[in-house]
Each structure stands twice: as C-alpha cells, then as structure tokens.
Design a protein around this motif. Structure first.
Motif, short mmCIF file in Angstrom:
data_model
loop_
_atom_site.label_atom_id
_atom_site.label_comp_id
_atom_site.label_asym_id
_atom_site.label_seq_id
_atom_site.Cartn_x
_atom_site.Cartn_y
_atom_site.Cartn_z
N ALA A 85 0.81 -1.21 0.00
CA ALA A 85 0.00 0.00 0.00
C ALA A 85 0.85 1.27 0.00
O ALA A 85 0.31 2.37 0.00
CB ALA A 85 -0.92 0.01 1.22
N PHE A 86 2.16 1.13 -0.04
CA PHE A 86 3.06 2.28 0.06
C PHE A 86 2.82 3.32 -1.02
O PHE A 86 2.69 4.50 -0.74
CB PHE A 86 4.52 1.82 0.03
N ARG A 87 2.78 2.89 -2.27
CA ARG A 87 2.68 3.85 -3.38
C ARG A 87 1.39 4.65 -3.30
O ARG A 87 1.40 5.88 -3.39
CB ARG A 87 2.81 3.14 -4.72
N LEU A 88 0.27 3.99 -3.09
CA LEU A 88 -1.02 4.68 -3.01
C LEU A 88 -1.08 5.60 -1.79
O LEU A 88 -1.53 6.75 -1.89
CB LEU A 88 -2.16 3.67 -2.97
N ALA A 89 -0.61 5.13 -0.64
CA ALA A 89 -0.63 5.95 0.57
C ALA A 89 0.28 7.16 0.44
O ALA A 89 -0.06 8.26 0.89
CB ALA A 89 -0.21 5.11 1.78
N THR A 90 1.41 7.00 -0.21
CA THR A 90 2.33 8.10 -0.39
C THR A 90 1.77 9.14 -1.35
O THR A 90 1.89 10.35 -1.12
CB THR A 90 3.69 7.59 -0.88
N LEU A 91 1.15 8.68 -2.42
CA LEU A 91 0.51 9.61 -3.35
C LEU A 91 -0.60 10.41 -2.65
O LEU A 91 -0.72 11.62 -2.84
CB LEU A 91 -0.04 8.87 -4.57
N ALA A 92 -1.39 9.74 -1.84
CA ALA A 92 -2.44 10.43 -1.09
C ALA A 92 -1.84 11.41 -0.08
O ALA A 92 -2.33 12.54 0.06
CB ALA A 92 -3.34 9.42 -0.39
N HIS A 93 -0.78 10.99 0.59
CA HIS A 93 -0.13 11.83 1.60
C HIS A 93 0.38 13.13 0.98
O HIS A 93 0.15 14.21 1.52
CB HIS A 93 1.03 11.05 2.24
N MET A 94 1.05 13.04 -0.14
CA MET A 94 1.68 14.23 -0.69
C MET A 94 0.73 15.11 -1.49
O MET A 94 1.02 16.29 -1.68
CB MET A 94 2.92 13.87 -1.52
N THR A 95 -0.38 14.58 -1.95
CA THR A 95 -1.31 15.42 -2.71
C THR A 95 -2.47 15.95 -1.87
O THR A 95 -2.97 17.03 -2.15
CB THR A 95 -1.89 14.66 -3.93
N LEU A 96 -2.87 15.23 -0.86
CA LEU A 96 -4.01 15.66 -0.05
C LEU A 96 -3.63 16.39 1.23
O LEU A 96 -4.31 17.34 1.64
CB LEU A 96 -4.89 14.46 0.30
N LEU A 97 -2.54 15.97 1.88
CA LEU A 97 -2.21 16.53 3.18
C LEU A 97 -1.84 18.01 3.14
O LEU A 97 -2.36 18.79 3.95
CB LEU A 97 -1.10 15.72 3.86
N PRO A 98 -0.96 18.48 2.24
CA PRO A 98 -0.60 19.91 2.29
C PRO A 98 -1.79 20.87 2.16
O PRO A 98 -1.94 21.77 2.99
CB PRO A 98 0.41 20.06 1.15
N PRO A 99 -2.70 20.69 1.16
CA PRO A 99 -3.83 21.62 1.13
C PRO A 99 -4.81 21.40 2.29
O PRO A 99 -5.45 22.34 2.76
CB PRO A 99 -4.52 21.34 -0.21
N LEU A 100 -4.91 20.16 2.76
CA LEU A 100 -5.82 19.87 3.87
C LEU A 100 -5.38 20.58 5.14
O LEU A 100 -6.22 21.00 5.95
CB LEU A 100 -5.91 18.36 4.09
N ILE A 101 -4.07 20.74 5.32
CA ILE A 101 -3.57 21.48 6.48
C ILE A 101 -4.11 22.91 6.44
O ILE A 101 -4.60 23.43 7.44
CB ILE A 101 -2.02 21.46 6.50
#
Length: 175
Positions: free
Chosen positions: A92-108
């Motif tokens: 699940a690393f690739r999918l979780a990492t893609l979600a982490h880097m695209t969703l987390l910064p604007p969500l903050i």
C-alpha cells in the motif's frame, strides 16, 4: 513508445532482485515527500497561530486549539504511516504516499482556515503549490520507478519489455 507491462514476481525472487529495497533515488523521494507537508505544517502553525490558540492547546474552549490539535494529529498520522509502509515494504506504500503528498498539504490549510487561524489562506495556497510540485516530481517517480514496483508491489517489466534499453557488455542492445 514506453508502455509498461508489469508481471507479478515471486516474493523470494523479488527480494533477491538487484533493485529490491530502499536505495537509489527512493530515500531522496521519501525525504521530499515528508519535507513538503512538514514545511506547510510549520508555515501554517506560525507563532501567530499558536499565540491565538493560547498556551493551553488542549483546552477545548481556547479559540483555534481544536484546529491546531487536529492538524497536528493528521500530519503525524499521515507521515508516520508513509514511513512505516516504506520500511515494511508494504504494497500500500505507493497509493498511501501519493495520497499523503497530494491531499495533506492543502488539507492542512483548509483545517486551519476552518479553525480561524491567521494566514490560513496563505497556508492553503502554499499547500496546493507544494502538492502540485510533489505530484509532478515525486509522484511521477513513484508511478514509473521500477525499484518501487519491485520492492513494494513485487512486479517487474514483462520479459522482453524495453529490450532496447537493456545492454550487454559490448554495448549493443540485447535481444
């Protein structure tokens, strides 16, 4: 034209493949994937935001404390999840990492805006810019990297795929 036809590898064969593991460009990509949201997080939780939330961040009646606490929890959970998946070589690393880097910064930025933090709009804009830049650099690497596919998903190019790319010792393309 580059087309990728991936085939499943036996887990033992994948572990003995020369590209298996976290090496090459992958540690640098992991560092950037963690550093981008970290920068947005620290920009969003500036001194002004922490002063507005007050000294007692865990008091629910303090204005902004909920947004700060929720943002901190989300940031830590997301970052630790990516690092744990990377070190355990989880599929699940690739999918979780893609979600982490695209969703987390604007969500903050969005969460701090909802909490009424000062300069949260600038954090949202910075977060969107960081997410796009990470997606265009690290995201592309995660999608096309043979090392990532072998290490985390135990897949490799199909036999004969990219034969023009493979070279033998004399420098001529192998068949």
């Amino acid at each position: 034209m580059l087309t990728h036809h991936w085939v499943e590898l036996d887990p033992t064969a994948a572990e003995h493949h020369p590209l298996y593991g976290i090496a090459g460009w992958l540690p640098w990509v992991l560092a950037m994937v963690i550093a981008g949201p970290t920068w947005v997080f620290w920009q969003g939780l500036s001194v002004d935001a922490l002063q507005m939330a007050g000294a007692d961040l865990f008091n629910a009646n303090t204005p902004g404390s909920g947004a700060v606490n929720l943002t901190t929890m989300l940031y830590l959970i997301s970052s630790v999840t990516v690092l744990v998946l990377a070190t355990t070589h989880d599929s699940a690393f690739r999918l979780a990492t893609l979600a982490h880097m695209t969703l987390l910064p604007p969500l903050i930025g969005l969460m701090l805006m909802a909490g009424g933090m000062p300069d949260a709009r600038a954090t949202l804009i910075d977060g969107a810019a960081v997410a796009v830049s990470l997606l265009l650099t690290c995201g592309v690497y995660l999608q096309v990297s043979r090392r990532v596919h072998i290490t985390f998903e135990r897949r490799d190019w199909a036999p004969g795929e990219h034969a023009w790319f493979k070279r033998n010792r004399s420098g001529h393309a192998s068949t």
